[in-house]
Design a protein around this motif. Structure first.
Motif, PDB file in Angstrom:
ATOM      1  N   ALA A 107       0.866  -1.157   0.141  1.00  0.00           N
ATOM      2  CA  ALA A 107      -0.132  -0.044   0.048  1.00  0.00           C
ATOM      3  C   ALA A 107       1.038   1.202  -0.024  1.00  0.00           C
ATOM      4  O   ALA A 107       0.448   2.222  -0.795  1.00  0.00           O
ATOM      5  N   GLY A 108       1.997   1.212   0.899  1.00  0.00           N
ATOM      6  CA  GLY A 108       2.784   2.477   0.638  1.00  0.00           C
ATOM      7  C   GLY A 108       3.654   2.522  -0.653  1.00  0.00           C
ATOM      8  O   GLY A 108       3.657   3.755  -1.098  1.00  0.00           O
ATOM      9  N   ALA A 109       3.874   1.525  -1.350  1.00  0.00           N
ATOM     10  CA  ALA A 109       4.414   1.604  -2.765  1.00  0.00           C
ATOM     11  C   ALA A 109       3.166   2.260  -3.656  1.00  0.00           C
ATOM     12  O   ALA A 109       3.551   2.965  -4.680  1.00  0.00           O
ATOM     13  N   GLY A 110       1.944   1.881  -3.412  1.00  0.00           N
ATOM     14  CA  GLY A 110       1.005   2.393  -4.045  1.00  0.00           C
ATOM     15  C   GLY A 110       0.793   3.807  -4.053  1.00  0.00           C
ATOM     16  O   GLY A 110       0.537   4.560  -5.035  1.00  0.00           O
ATOM     17  N   ALA A 111       0.765   4.458  -2.760  1.00  0.00           N
ATOM     18  CA  ALA A 111       0.933   5.878  -2.437  1.00  0.00           C
ATOM     19  C   ALA A 111       1.932   6.571  -3.236  1.00  0.00           C
ATOM     20  O   ALA A 111       1.812   7.614  -4.024  1.00  0.00           O
ATOM     21  N   ALA A 112       3.319   6.213  -3.276  1.00  0.00           N
ATOM     22  CA  ALA A 112       4.428   6.638  -4.016  1.00  0.00           C
ATOM     23  C   ALA A 112       4.151   6.456  -5.515  1.00  0.00           C
ATOM     24  O   ALA A 112       4.444   7.667  -6.017  1.00  0.00           O
ATOM     25  N   THR A 113       3.541   5.645  -6.043  1.00  0.00           N
ATOM     26  CA  THR A 113       3.171   5.483  -7.359  1.00  0.00           C
ATOM     27  C   THR A 113       2.267   6.487  -7.670  1.00  0.00           C
ATOM     28  O   THR A 113       2.113   7.282  -8.870  1.00  0.00           O
ATOM     29  N   ALA A 114       1.371   6.884  -6.965  1.00  0.00           N
ATOM     30  CA  ALA A 114       0.306   7.780  -7.121  1.00  0.00           C
ATOM     31  C   ALA A 114       0.943   9.093  -7.329  1.00  0.00           C
ATOM     32  O   ALA A 114       0.355   9.782  -8.022  1.00  0.00           O
ATOM     33  N   ILE A 115       1.796   9.586  -6.251  1.00  0.00           N
ATOM     34  CA  ILE A 115       2.687  10.733  -6.392  1.00  0.00           C
ATOM     35  C   ILE A 115       3.466  10.796  -8.066  1.00  0.00           C
ATOM     36  O   ILE A 115       3.260  12.025  -8.498  1.00  0.00           O
ATOM     37  N   ALA A 119       3.311  13.491 -11.101  1.00  0.00           N
ATOM     38  CA  ALA A 119       4.412  14.211 -11.445  1.00  0.00           C
ATOM     39  C   ALA A 119       4.643  13.911 -12.945  1.00  0.00           C
ATOM     40  O   ALA A 119       5.003  14.850 -13.740  1.00  0.00           O
ATOM     41  N   VAL A 120       4.273  12.900 -13.446  1.00  0.00           N
ATOM     42  CA  VAL A 120       4.455  12.563 -14.948  1.00  0.00           C
ATOM     43  C   VAL A 120       3.184  12.746 -15.746  1.00  0.00           C
ATOM     44  O   VAL A 120       3.111  12.334 -16.836  1.00  0.00           O
ATOM     45  N   ALA A 187       6.073  22.159   0.040  1.00  0.00           N
ATOM     46  CA  ALA A 187       7.460  22.094   0.292  1.00  0.00           C
ATOM     47  C   ALA A 187       8.528  21.403  -0.221  1.00  0.00           C
ATOM     48  O   ALA A 187       9.810  21.518  -0.323  1.00  0.00           O
ATOM     49  N   LEU A 188       7.859  20.116  -0.661  1.00  0.00           N
ATOM     50  CA  LEU A 188       8.761  19.030  -1.027  1.00  0.00           C
ATOM     51  C   LEU A 188       8.634  19.247  -2.519  1.00  0.00           C
ATOM     52  O   LEU A 188       9.487  18.477  -3.427  1.00  0.00           O
ATOM     53  N   GLY A 189       8.085  20.253  -3.107  1.00  0.00           N
ATOM     54  CA  GLY A 189       8.219  20.293  -4.559  1.00  0.00           C
ATOM     55  C   GLY A 189       7.156  19.199  -5.335  1.00  0.00           C
ATOM     56  O   GLY A 189       7.613  19.216  -6.586  1.00  0.00           O
ATOM     57  N   LEU A 190       6.176  18.854  -4.790  1.00  0.00           N
ATOM     58  CA  LEU A 190       5.476  17.934  -5.465  1.00  0.00           C
ATOM     59  C   LEU A 190       4.165  18.481  -6.198  1.00  0.00           C
ATOM     60  O   LEU A 190       3.665  19.631  -5.543  1.00  0.00           O
TER      61      LEU A 190
END
Length: 293
Positions: A107-115, A119-120, A187-190
């Protein structure tokens, strides 16, 4: 003392069972197990509560049409369904500790994938991320069974209810992280609408650590050792066979499916309508948290 049936070499050795413990007595580790499950469920609830509704907004943004916003809930639910059986089999083979932590990491990897998808600017990648996030829901549901693995009959319903209730804490807090999430994301530039996914990824990673560190006495493996092969055989009954032979089970499944469909439809479309009427993410998050509560 009976032990679990012979297993492949890959299965961990049967856990030590304290002398004199009967399956219907309170196991000395049960209180610790409940505390660990409650902590993991609160963290997991924060992750899921912060992303389901934001996922619908992000889906509408990346696809260019509000008609696709419902795909956020669809993909999350599909991911939960796809993860449920593999995680259950992993629990039987390696224990709840490994299964729950693995699901939380997915699930954590899914959140990172959503971000990354934002971005792309990739709508298909967002759908993949949301599907992976669905593993968090499978973990949420499996943790409820973990609460009953070692619970005696007299406290089984109470222990399950405690774990179910604890999920609500995280699920109510999660949507209220929409506003702070945007601040952190900026702040993280997301990209916009992805800040809360940072909280989701961190919460799921923390939940995985909680399960790995806290479930040293694995509830399922210990229960299998206590109950022997009879308990294991009972767990392996086909769910479809139970549905075919039990009218009440079919009624329960239909009721849950219909009520869940109604709830998810509202949670998916409400953020889109609120944003269209000029509501801030803070207001959107607060509204969703009221619905969950």
């Amino acid at each position: 003392m009976p032990t679990a049936h012979e297993a492949p070499n890959s299965r961990p050795p049967a856990p030590h069972v304290p002398a004199g413990i009967h399956p219907e007595q309170l196991h000395p580790a049960q209180r610790t197990i409940l505390s660990v499950l409650v902590g993991g469920q609160i963290l997991g609830g924060i992750g899921m509560g912060a992303t389901l509704s934001l996922g619908s907004l992000l889906a509408a943004q990346l696809s260019g049409s509000a008609a696709w916003s419902g795909m956020a809930a669809t993909m999350s639910t599909l991911g939960a369904a796809l993860a449920a059986i593999p995680l259950a089999r992993l629990a039987v083979a390696r224990g709840r500790r490994i299964s729950l932590s693995t699901g939380a990491l997915i699930a954590g990897a899914g959140a990172a994938t959503a971000i990354t998808s934002a971005a792309v600017a990739s709508f298909p990648l967002l759908l993949v991320g949301l599907m992976l996030l669905g593993a968090g829901t499978a973990v949420n549901l499996q943790a409820r069974f973990a609460a009953t693995d070692l619970a005696p009959a007299g406290t089984r319903a109470r222990d399950l209810s405690i774990v179910v209730w604890s999920t609500t804490v995280g699920a109510v807090l999660g949507p209220n992280l929409f506003g702070p999430g945007e601040t952190v994301g900026a702040a993280l530039g997301l990209p916009p609408l992805t800040g809360a996914f940072v909280f989701a990824a961190a919460a799921q990673a923390a939940a995985a650590v909680v399960y790995l560190a806290g479930l040293r006495t694995d509830p399922l493996l210990t229960a299998m050792a206590l109950r022997g092969t009879a308990g294991t055989a009972h767990r392996k009954q086909s769910g479809l066979r139970i549905l075919r032979s039990t009218p009440h089970a079919r009624y329960a499944v239909a009721a849950v499916a219909l009520s869940h469909a109604t709830m998810v439809a509202l949670m998916s479309m409400t953020p889109v309508h609120l944003r269209d009427h000029g509501a801030s993410l803070t207001v959107v998050g607060f509204t969703i948290s009221l619905q969950i509560e």
